[in-house]
Design a protein around this motif. Structure first.
Motif, PDB file in Angstrom:
ATOM      1  N   PHE A  50       0.902  -1.510   0.099  1.00  0.00           N
ATOM      2  CA  PHE A  50       0.156  -0.130  -0.028  1.00  0.00           C
ATOM      3  C   PHE A  50       0.629   1.962  -0.440  1.00  0.00           C
ATOM      4  CE2 PHE A  50      -3.388  -2.838   1.736  1.00  0.00           C
ATOM      5  CZ  PHE A  50      -4.434  -1.895   0.330  1.00  0.00           C
ATOM      6  N   THR A  51       2.533   1.238  -0.034  1.00  0.00           N
ATOM      7  CA  THR A  51       2.845   2.389  -0.054  1.00  0.00           C
ATOM      8  C   THR A  51       3.931   2.458  -0.655  1.00  0.00           C
ATOM      9  OG1 THR A  51       4.513   0.999   2.285  1.00  0.00           O
ATOM     10  CG2 THR A  51       2.289   2.334   2.844  1.00  0.00           C
ATOM     11  N   THR A  52       5.510   2.045  -0.604  1.00  0.00           N
ATOM     12  CA  THR A  52       6.157   1.928  -1.142  1.00  0.00           C
ATOM     13  C   THR A  52       6.418   1.160  -2.513  1.00  0.00           C
ATOM     14  OG1 THR A  52       7.455   0.598  -0.404  1.00  0.00           O
ATOM     15  CG2 THR A  52       7.631   2.278   0.480  1.00  0.00           C
ATOM     16  N   ASN A  53       5.648  -0.138  -2.635  1.00  0.00           N
ATOM     17  CA  ASN A  53       4.948  -0.565  -3.837  1.00  0.00           C
ATOM     18  C   ASN A  53       4.154   0.080  -4.597  1.00  0.00           C
ATOM     19  OD1 ASN A  53       6.905  -2.518  -3.005  1.00  0.00           O
ATOM     20  ND2 ASN A  53       5.792  -3.991  -2.479  1.00  0.00           N
ATOM     21  N   ALA A  54       3.176   0.928  -4.235  1.00  0.00           N
ATOM     22  CA  ALA A  54       2.062   1.040  -5.065  1.00  0.00           C
ATOM     23  C   ALA A  54       2.880   2.189  -5.507  1.00  0.00           C
ATOM     24  CB  ALA A  54       0.517   1.177  -4.054  1.00  0.00           C
ATOM     25  N   ALA A  55       3.432   3.351  -4.519  1.00  0.00           N
ATOM     26  CA  ALA A  55       4.009   4.726  -6.145  1.00  0.00           C
ATOM     27  C   ALA A  55       4.841   3.587  -6.793  1.00  0.00           C
ATOM     28  CB  ALA A  55       5.120   5.269  -4.419  1.00  0.00           C
ATOM     29  N   TYR A  56       6.109   2.826  -6.518  1.00  0.00           N
ATOM     30  CA  TYR A  56       6.129   2.359  -7.421  1.00  0.00           C
ATOM     31  C   TYR A  56       5.825   2.419  -8.812  1.00  0.00           C
ATOM     32  CZ  TYR A  56       9.879  -0.177 -10.401  1.00  0.00           C
ATOM     33  OH  TYR A  56      10.629  -0.871 -11.122  1.00  0.00           O
ATOM     34  N   PHE A  59       4.324   4.767 -10.861  1.00  0.00           N
ATOM     35  CA  PHE A  59       5.543   5.964 -10.897  1.00  0.00           C
ATOM     36  C   PHE A  59       5.462   6.913 -10.062  1.00  0.00           C
ATOM     37  CE2 PHE A  59       4.596   3.233 -14.951  1.00  0.00           C
ATOM     38  CZ  PHE A  59       6.019   3.059 -14.990  1.00  0.00           C
ATOM     39  N   GLU A  60       5.383   6.643  -9.081  1.00  0.00           N
ATOM     40  CA  GLU A  60       5.598   8.409  -8.115  1.00  0.00           C
ATOM     41  C   GLU A  60       6.075   8.022  -6.865  1.00  0.00           C
ATOM     42  OE1 GLU A  60       0.608   8.162  -7.137  1.00  0.00           O
ATOM     43  OE2 GLU A  60       0.180   9.386  -8.538  1.00  0.00           O
ATOM     44  N   GLU A  61       7.018   7.176  -6.807  1.00  0.00           N
ATOM     45  CA  GLU A  61       8.188   7.026  -6.381  1.00  0.00           C
ATOM     46  C   GLU A  61       9.146   7.866  -5.555  1.00  0.00           C
ATOM     47  OE1 GLU A  61      10.019   5.106  -9.659  1.00  0.00           O
ATOM     48  OE2 GLU A  61       7.723   5.063  -9.638  1.00  0.00           O
ATOM     49  N   ASP A  62       9.193   9.226  -6.587  1.00  0.00           N
ATOM     50  CA  ASP A  62       9.713   9.867  -6.345  1.00  0.00           C
ATOM     51  C   ASP A  62       9.013  11.307  -5.316  1.00  0.00           C
ATOM     52  OD1 ASP A  62      11.690   9.458  -7.758  1.00  0.00           O
ATOM     53  OD2 ASP A  62      11.829  10.390  -9.773  1.00  0.00           O
ATOM     54  N   SER A  63       7.783  10.942  -4.663  1.00  0.00           N
ATOM     55  CA  SER A  63       7.039  12.142  -4.564  1.00  0.00           C
ATOM     56  C   SER A  63       6.579  11.272  -3.221  1.00  0.00           C
ATOM     57  CB  SER A  63       6.144  12.948  -5.426  1.00  0.00           C
ATOM     58  OG  SER A  63       5.412  12.124  -6.137  1.00  0.00           O
ATOM     59  N   LYS A  64       6.051  10.143  -3.043  1.00  0.00           N
ATOM     60  CA  LYS A  64       5.342   9.350  -2.318  1.00  0.00           C
ATOM     61  C   LYS A  64       5.139   8.329  -2.158  1.00  0.00           C
ATOM     62  CE  LYS A  64       0.975  11.209  -4.926  1.00  0.00           C
ATOM     63  NZ  LYS A  64      -0.421  10.585  -5.682  1.00  0.00           N
TER      64      LYS A  64
END
Length: 116
Positions: A50-56, A59-64
């Motif tokens: 729900f956190t780092t993997n979802a952001a990845y 393609f939002e891992e740089d901001s979320k």
């Protein structure tokens, strides 16, 4: 189940992230049967979905996805730690506060006070 993916049919049912985490960790049916015991995720793996993997995945891992300088401060404060409580109790954890982009958008104490 892939560590980085948890499916939820949120167009049909409301999303309850903590129930989804509980479900991935326990893999218990409504009747109490364990389904795919070897496919259970750890609480840490389920939270990452729900956190780092979802952001990845978006393609939002740089901001979320994680708490780091320069990222949006989106987080929840819970009344219990899903990493340390009994796995079956994860679904009973309640959100105390929700913070989005550094601002409180939900406060359980205020919500309870206004409901009375």
């Amino acid at each position: 189940m892939s560590q980085s993916m948890m499916i939820n049919d949120d167009t049909v049912t409301p999303v309850d992230p903590l129930f989804t985490v509980w479900s991935a960790v326990n893999r218990t049916s409504r009747t109490g049967q364990i389904i795919g015991k070897d496919e259970r995720a750890s609480p840490y793996q389920a939270l990452k979905a729900f956190t780092t993997n979802a952001a990845y995945e978006y393609f939002e891992e740089d901001s979320k996805g994680s708490l780091e300088v320069g990222k949006l401060a989106d987080l929840v404060i819970l009344d219990n730690n899903p990493l340390t409580i009994k796995a079956d109790n994860i679904r009973d954890i309640e959100v105390v506060e929700t913070i989005k982009e550094g601002k409180t958008i939900y406060d359980r104490a205020k919500a309870n006070a206004s409901a009375q």
